[in-house]
Design a protein around this motif. Structure first.
Motif, PDB file in Angstrom:
ATOM      1  N   VAL A   1      75.667  30.050  40.409  1.00 38.87           N
ATOM      2  CA  VAL A   1      75.269  28.667  40.098  1.00 38.87           C
ATOM      3  C   VAL A   1      76.391  27.669  40.376  1.00 38.87           C
ATOM      4  N   PHE A   2      77.606  28.151  40.646  1.00 35.20           N
ATOM      5  CA  PHE A   2      78.747  27.223  40.684  1.00 35.20           C
ATOM      6  C   PHE A   2      78.760  26.256  41.870  1.00 35.20           C
ATOM      7  N   PRO A   3      78.500  26.712  43.125  1.00 32.20           N
ATOM      8  CA  PRO A   3      78.569  25.737  44.234  1.00 32.20           C
ATOM      9  C   PRO A   3      77.646  24.534  44.004  1.00 32.20           C
ATOM     10  N   ALA A   4      76.419  24.780  43.497  1.00 32.68           N
ATOM     11  CA  ALA A   4      75.478  23.674  43.282  1.00 32.68           C
ATOM     12  C   ALA A   4      75.979  22.706  42.212  1.00 32.68           C
ATOM     13  N   ARG A   5      76.901  23.172  41.369  1.00 34.93           N
ATOM     14  CA  ARG A   5      77.465  22.291  40.326  1.00 34.93           C
ATOM     15  C   ARG A   5      78.736  21.600  40.806  1.00 34.93           C
ATOM     16  N   GLY A   6      79.043  21.788  42.091  1.00 31.97           N
ATOM     17  CA  GLY A   6      80.230  21.127  42.644  1.00 31.97           C
ATOM     18  C   GLY A   6      81.520  21.862  42.356  1.00 31.97           C
ATOM     19  N   VAL A   7      81.423  23.086  41.787  1.00 34.28           N
ATOM     20  CA  VAL A   7      82.653  23.859  41.522  1.00 34.28           C
ATOM     21  C   VAL A   7      83.116  24.477  42.834  1.00 34.28           C
ATOM     22  N   LYS A   8      84.397  24.329  43.141  1.00 37.45           N
ATOM     23  CA  LYS A   8      84.910  24.867  44.415  1.00 37.45           C
ATOM     24  C   LYS A   8      85.589  26.223  44.225  1.00 37.45           C
TER      25      LYS A   8
END
Ligand code: UDP
Length: 547
Positions: A400-407
């Motif tokens: 789920v992280f990329p969609a939350r803008g986490v790099k």
């Protein structure tokens, strides 16, 4: 250099459970050597990522945190690092598919894991119900409860003479046709001594309880609705069993899956034995806990010290994923894919006493949130920094992280509040986020009984300081709803779950337990476990008087 400062009980526990022994059973290391062994092995992983890494410096920092009892990893890490078993994680979940190959494969895998001190959890929800036909042989199956008994018997057999008993969690979805058998099986106290049971409840079930409606029982193989049950009656049965024996607990599975970092890879269906670590089949997790009583200075919380301990702990636990030696190939593959770690706390009740805050107070709830928010925030930063040097966890792009803008994220999950049953004894701290059980306590460890006085209580008494009952409150004196409030405060900032036993007084009613279950559902908890005083004959802890 920090000198280890152990309580007499901690020394006993060290000798009985942790210090390395030779093949004749003689102890061959001192506590300092134990911590140095663990720190050295775990720091060694730095070499894999950075040719110029100073392993010696990292090892010294790890050793200082362990020796000062500020941070401790879960027991298998302390017992096995640098030793022949080499398996360092406490928590595993194994798959149980509806065929004999899968059932017996996981039975074998669980034996190999128990041998290393790890605990295993299983969902038995895919197994066809009792009385269902077995093909190609014409016959009928005994259903999930009979197979859980098989796993229990195996655990019992390989348990003999081991320092850490094998522990299991058996989960069954509330919609399984055998749910009533599952909910009542432990009322027969001879059964399933090596299993905790949890009913996996979904939001639909809770809605049916509240609306007084029936809900469907679904055949796991065909998907057909085979019966309907009154949701309220089943919840009452669950409450009755829990009142009688402590089992089953509840897992709120929809809530757990809303926090699943990799829903594309799979749904979370089970947890480790004490419920704090939901995992996909074949995943494992190493836990570690910060001793909160060590971050109180002059009656104030030392936030900088907490943050720096979190950075150290995340580094430590990520290294553990690297150096861990798994007895089962699939658990190694799956654990390295998501690199889940579970950092939590112990000594919360001690911290409150040192700060003069009652457990049963809004101030305690606020402090719980602040502490866990700080740990979560610092852990995210630390995991991001590690990812910059070591890379993201391999399944990052399916998470789920990329969609939350986490790099950058080195670990799919970071925080878990474990029970710290044994490591808190070693640290001389109150366990996990629990209130102190009793200030003078009788404790059963294996077959032996230990009498023990709470260290801060003992110090206050010796110094002639007043023992304020509002501050020195025991688990039984804390009203059940306040147990849940503290659990919810920690859960708010915990990726995985919070292990918490709501200790209930002997006189509580079944109806009150049912109410608590419903309250827990409304408080955004991931699970609930209760235990009523004296409901089991061989209770591990009981209050006593040392005078
Ligand atoms: N555990 C286990 N056997 C035990 C105690 C614990 O397998 O006798 C596992 C189980 O997965 C549990 C986890 O270790 O949920 C963490 O328990 P705890 O924090 O009490 O362990 P500690 O590190 O203090 O020994």
């Amino acid at each position: 250099m920090t000198i280890c400062n152990f309580t007499p009980l901690a020394r006993e526990v060290l000798e009985k459970r942790y210090l390395a022994r030779n093949y004749r059973g003689e102890i061959i290391e001192t506590p300092d050597e134990l911590f140095s062994r663990v720190a050295g092995v775990v720091a060694g992983a730095d070499r894999l990522f950075d040719a110029g890494a100073s392993v010696r410096k990292t090892a010294a920092r790890f050793e200082e945190a362990l020796t000062s009892l500020s941070f401790l990893p879960n027991s298998p890490c302390l017992m096995n690092a640098g030793r022949p078993l080499g398996q360092l994680a406490a928590c595993f979940v194994l798959p149980v598919e509806d065929n004999l190959e899968s059932i017996f494969q996981s039975l074998k895998d669980s034996a190999l894991i128990h041998r290393t001190g790890g605990g295993t959890g299983f969902s038995f929800g895919r197994l066809r119900p009792s009385g269902d036909t077995i093909f190609p042989a014409s016959g009928v199956t005994g259903g999930p409860v009979s197979f859980i008994q098989l796993f229990d018997a195996a655990t019992h057999l390989i348990d003999r003479n081991r320092v850490r008993p094998g522990a299991n969690m058996g989960v069954l979805p509330v919609s399984h046709p055998d749910i009533r058998d599952f909910v009542t099986v432990k009322r027969d106290r001879r059964l399933l001594g090596n299993f905790n049971l949890s009913v996996a409840v979904d939001d639909g079930f809770i809605a049916c309880v509240k609306a007084g409606r029936d809900y469907p029982l679904i055949h796991p193989r065909t998907g057909a609705v085979v019966d309907r049950l009154s949701a309220a009656e089943l919840l009452a049965e669950m409450a009755r069993s829990a009142w009688e024996t402590g089992d089953p607990g509840i897992l709120f599975l929809d809530r757990i899956n809303r926090a699943n970092p990799t829903p594309v890879i799979g749904r979370l269906e089970a947890t480790n034995p004490c419920g704090e670590q939901p995992l996909l089949p074949y995943e494992s997790c190493t836990l570690g806990s910060i001793n909160l009583s060590r971050i109180v200075n002059d009656e104030a919380v030392d936030c900088e010290k907490l943050e720096s301990l979190v950075h150290l702990a995340v580094h430590f636990l990520d290294n553990v994923v690297e150096v861990n030696r798994h007895p089962v190939t699939q658990t190694e593959e799956w654990s390295r894919m998501n690199r889940k770690i579970g950092l939590g706390v112990m000594g919360f009740a001690d911290m409150l006493i040192l700060l003069g805050i009652p457990y049963q107070s809004e101030r305690a709830v606020v402090l719980a949130e602040e502490i866990m928010a700080c740990i979560q925030r610092s852990a995210v930063a630390a995991s991001g920094e590690l990812a910059a040097r070591r890379g993201n966890f391999p399944a990052f792009h399916q998470s789920v992280f990329p969609a939350r803008g986490v790099k950058r994220r080195r670990n799919a999950t970071l925080t878990t509040v474990a029970p710290t049953g044994t490591i808190s004894l070693l640290a001389g701290a109150s366990s996990s986020v629990e209130p102190v059980f009793a200030f003078e306590v009788q404790r059963r460890i294996g077959n032996e009984i230990f009498m023990d006085e709470h260290p801060i209580y003992a110090r206050y008494r010796q110094e002639g300081r007043p023992i304020d009952p509002g501050i020195f409150q025991t688990a039984w004196e804390v009203p059940p709803h306040w147990h849940l409030k503290i659990q919810a405060a920690f859960q708010k900032y915990t990726d995985n779950a919070v292990s918490k036993t709501v200790n209930l007084p002997e006189h509580i009613t079944e109806e009150q337990v049912r109410e608590l279950f419903l309250q827990a559902a409304d408080m955004n908890l991931k699970g609930i476990t209760v235990y009523r005083d004296k409901s089991l004959p061989d209770q591990i802890l009981s209050a006593c008087s040392l005078k």
